[in-house]
Scaffold this motif. Sequence first.
Motif, PDB file in Angstrom:
ATOM      1  N   ILE A 111       0.817  -1.213   0.000  1.00 13.35           N
ATOM      2  CA  ILE A 111       0.000   0.000   0.000  1.00 13.35           C
ATOM      3  C   ILE A 111       0.854   1.267   0.000  1.00 13.35           C
ATOM      4  N   ALA A 112       1.879   1.305   0.864  1.00 14.03           N
ATOM      5  CA  ALA A 112       2.685   2.528   0.986  1.00 14.03           C
ATOM      6  C   ALA A 112       3.998   2.466   0.210  1.00 14.03           C
ATOM      7  N   GLY A 113       4.391   1.262  -0.177  1.00 12.51           N
ATOM      8  CA  GLY A 113       5.627   1.137  -0.951  1.00 12.51           C
ATOM      9  C   GLY A 113       6.899   1.204  -0.137  1.00 12.51           C
ATOM     10  N   ASP A 114       6.815   0.924   1.169  1.00  8.21           N
ATOM     11  CA  ASP A 114       8.031   0.969   1.977  1.00  8.21           C
ATOM     12  C   ASP A 114       8.070  -0.176   2.982  1.00  8.21           C
ATOM     13  N   GLY A 115       9.096  -0.170   3.816  1.00  9.50           N
ATOM     14  CA  GLY A 115       9.276  -1.216   4.819  1.00  9.50           C
ATOM     15  C   GLY A 115      10.401  -2.153   4.433  1.00  9.50           C
ATOM     16  N   PRO A 116      10.681  -3.148   5.281  1.00  8.61           N
ATOM     17  CA  PRO A 116      11.816  -4.034   5.043  1.00  8.61           C
ATOM     18  C   PRO A 116      11.700  -4.864   3.764  1.00  8.61           C
ATOM     19  N   LEU A 117      10.497  -5.054   3.270  1.00  9.85           N
ATOM     20  CA  LEU A 117      10.320  -5.816   2.029  1.00  9.85           C
ATOM     21  C   LEU A 117      10.735  -5.029   0.792  1.00  9.85           C
ATOM     22  N   ARG A 118      10.759  -3.720   0.902  1.00 12.91           N
ATOM     23  CA  ARG A 118      11.023  -2.891  -0.263  1.00 12.91           C
ATOM     24  C   ARG A 118      12.422  -2.297  -0.280  1.00 12.91           C
ATOM     25  N   VAL A 119      13.230  -2.561   0.722  1.00 14.62           N
ATOM     26  CA  VAL A 119      14.578  -2.006   0.767  1.00 14.62           C
ATOM     27  C   VAL A 119      15.359  -2.481  -0.453  1.00 14.62           C
ATOM     28  N   GLY A 120      15.879  -1.535  -1.205  1.00 14.38           N
ATOM     29  CA  GLY A 120      16.680  -1.859  -2.382  1.00 14.38           C
ATOM     30  C   GLY A 120      15.883  -2.249  -3.609  1.00 14.38           C
ATOM     31  N   LYS A 121      14.565  -2.156  -3.547  1.00 13.40           N
ATOM     32  CA  LYS A 121      13.722  -2.521  -4.687  1.00 13.40           C
ATOM     33  C   LYS A 121      13.038  -1.286  -5.234  1.00 13.40           C
ATOM     34  N   GLN A 122      12.705  -1.327  -6.486  1.00 16.34           N
ATOM     35  CA  GLN A 122      12.064  -0.197  -7.157  1.00 16.34           C
ATOM     36  C   GLN A 122      10.593  -0.491  -7.426  1.00 16.34           C
ATOM     37  N   LEU A 123       9.856  -0.832  -6.392  1.00 15.80           N
ATOM     38  CA  LEU A 123       8.433  -1.081  -6.546  1.00 15.80           C
ATOM     39  C   LEU A 123       7.657   0.118  -6.025  1.00 15.80           C
ATOM     40  N   LYS A 124       6.572   0.441  -6.690  1.00 15.85           N
ATOM     41  CA  LYS A 124       5.754   1.587  -6.314  1.00 15.85           C
ATOM     42  C   LYS A 124       4.574   1.110  -5.461  1.00 15.85           C
ATOM     43  N   PRO A 125       3.982   2.021  -4.704  1.00 15.13           N
ATOM     44  CA  PRO A 125       2.760   1.671  -3.986  1.00 15.13           C
ATOM     45  C   PRO A 125       1.701   1.167  -4.965  1.00 15.13           C
ATOM     46  N   GLY A 126       0.900   0.211  -4.521  1.00 13.86           N
ATOM     47  CA  GLY A 126      -0.146  -0.340  -5.378  1.00 13.86           C
ATOM     48  C   GLY A 126       0.311  -1.503  -6.229  1.00 13.86           C
ATOM     49  N   GLN A 127       1.526  -1.978  -6.002  1.00 12.87           N
ATOM     50  CA  GLN A 127       2.049  -3.130  -6.731  1.00 12.87           C
ATOM     51  C   GLN A 127       2.387  -4.231  -5.746  1.00 12.87           C
ATOM     52  N   ILE A 128       2.188  -5.465  -6.165  1.00 13.87           N
ATOM     53  CA  ILE A 128       2.581  -6.606  -5.342  1.00 13.87           C
ATOM     54  C   ILE A 128       3.463  -7.515  -6.188  1.00 13.87           C
ATOM     55  N   SER A 129       4.601  -7.865  -5.624  1.00 15.20           N
ATOM     56  CA  SER A 129       5.582  -8.672  -6.352  1.00 15.20           C
ATOM     57  C   SER A 129       5.414 -10.159  -6.013  1.00 15.20           C
ATOM     58  N   ALA A 130       6.060 -10.989  -6.786  1.00 16.99           N
ATOM     59  CA  ALA A 130       6.056 -12.429  -6.539  1.00 16.99           C
ATOM     60  C   ALA A 130       6.677 -12.748  -5.176  1.00 16.99           C
ATOM     61  N   ASP A 131       7.710 -12.004  -4.788  1.00 17.65           N
ATOM     62  CA  ASP A 131       8.342 -12.218  -3.476  1.00 17.65           C
ATOM     63  C   ASP A 131       7.369 -11.911  -2.345  1.00 17.65           C
ATOM     64  N   GLU A 132       6.592 -10.859  -2.491  1.00 15.53           N
ATOM     65  CA  GLU A 132       5.623 -10.506  -1.464  1.00 15.53           C
ATOM     66  C   GLU A 132       4.498 -11.533  -1.382  1.00 15.53           C
ATOM     67  N   VAL A 133       4.085 -12.063  -2.522  1.00 17.67           N
ATOM     68  CA  VAL A 133       3.069 -13.114  -2.535  1.00 17.67           C
ATOM     69  C   VAL A 133       3.617 -14.366  -1.853  1.00 17.67           C
ATOM     70  N   ALA A 134       4.862 -14.703  -2.124  1.00 15.98           N
ATOM     71  CA  ALA A 134       5.482 -15.876  -1.491  1.00 15.98           C
ATOM     72  C   ALA A 134       5.543 -15.709   0.026  1.00 15.98           C
ATOM     73  N   LEU A 135       5.867 -14.516   0.487  1.00 19.25           N
ATOM     74  CA  LEU A 135       5.905 -14.260   1.921  1.00 19.25           C
ATOM     75  C   LEU A 135       4.504 -14.362   2.527  1.00 19.25           C
ATOM     76  N   LEU A 136       3.520 -13.804   1.853  1.00 19.00           N
ATOM     77  CA  LEU A 136       2.133 -13.936   2.326  1.00 19.00           C
ATOM     78  C   LEU A 136       1.743 -15.401   2.443  1.00 19.00           C
ATOM     79  N   ARG A 137       2.080 -16.177   1.453  1.00 15.54           N
ATOM     80  CA  ARG A 137       1.755 -17.607   1.468  1.00 15.54           C
ATOM     81  C   ARG A 137       2.400 -18.284   2.684  1.00 15.54           C
ATOM     82  N   ARG A 138       3.660 -17.958   2.956  1.00 21.94           N
ATOM     83  CA  ARG A 138       4.353 -18.543   4.112  1.00 21.94           C
ATOM     84  C   ARG A 138       3.635 -18.185   5.413  1.00 21.94           C
ATOM     85  N   VAL A 139       3.227 -16.933   5.547  1.00 20.84           N
ATOM     86  CA  VAL A 139       2.556 -16.488   6.774  1.00 20.84           C
ATOM     87  C   VAL A 139       1.177 -17.138   6.892  1.00 20.84           C
ATOM     88  N   LEU A 140       0.405 -17.127   5.827  1.00 24.64           N
ATOM     89  CA  LEU A 140      -0.960 -17.646   5.874  1.00 24.64           C
ATOM     90  C   LEU A 140      -1.005 -19.135   6.189  1.00 24.64           C
TER      91      LEU A 140
END
Length: 184
Positions: A112-141
């Motif tokens: 949502i905000a495009g920041d935090g430890p998941l976005r350090v060193g990455k060029q992703l904008k708010p409103g985007q979800i990457s494959a890495d973030e989906v994988a992390l969500l899957r691990r948590v869920l």
Amino acid sequence: VIGLRKVLYGKSSIAAGDIEALFLINDRVRIQDPAWASFFIEAVTDFLINELAPQGYVTAANANWLIERIGRDGRVDSASELELLVNILEQARWVPAPLVRIALDQVKQAVIAGDGPLRVGKQLKPGQISADEVALLRRVLYAFGGDGNAAITRLEAEVLFDIEDATAAGLQAPEWQELFIKAI
């Protein structure tokens, strides 16, 4: 790291003071050996799950202690601390809902905000979800100790809907739609 490992695991048990010292090192040492994160995650996970009673479970008091160290303001400060949190969710038989919530909130914040430890060193904008973030969500869920290891809870579903709403007009990794549809 090798020296710390020998000292920590050369004793009959890990003490709370040892873990506090590891958090101090993690917080204050800016240049860390690549082996540090693995050791830090292993040691703290081992302490919380195998040293403290009841073994295999994270109590509410222990969850609050961990949250105080890694997410004082609701935000996890580093990628290694986030990985620690997820590792605990995966290794424990059960954890309180606030631990699951703080992990999910880190992904939600990144998307949502495009920041935090998941976005350090990455060029992703708010409103985007990457494959890495989906994988992390899957691990948590689907973590063993999380609330939803058998089914998605209401809290987890709310976070997923928040992410879906935030990414509807943005770019979604193909993995996101698959996870969202199967989870909900």
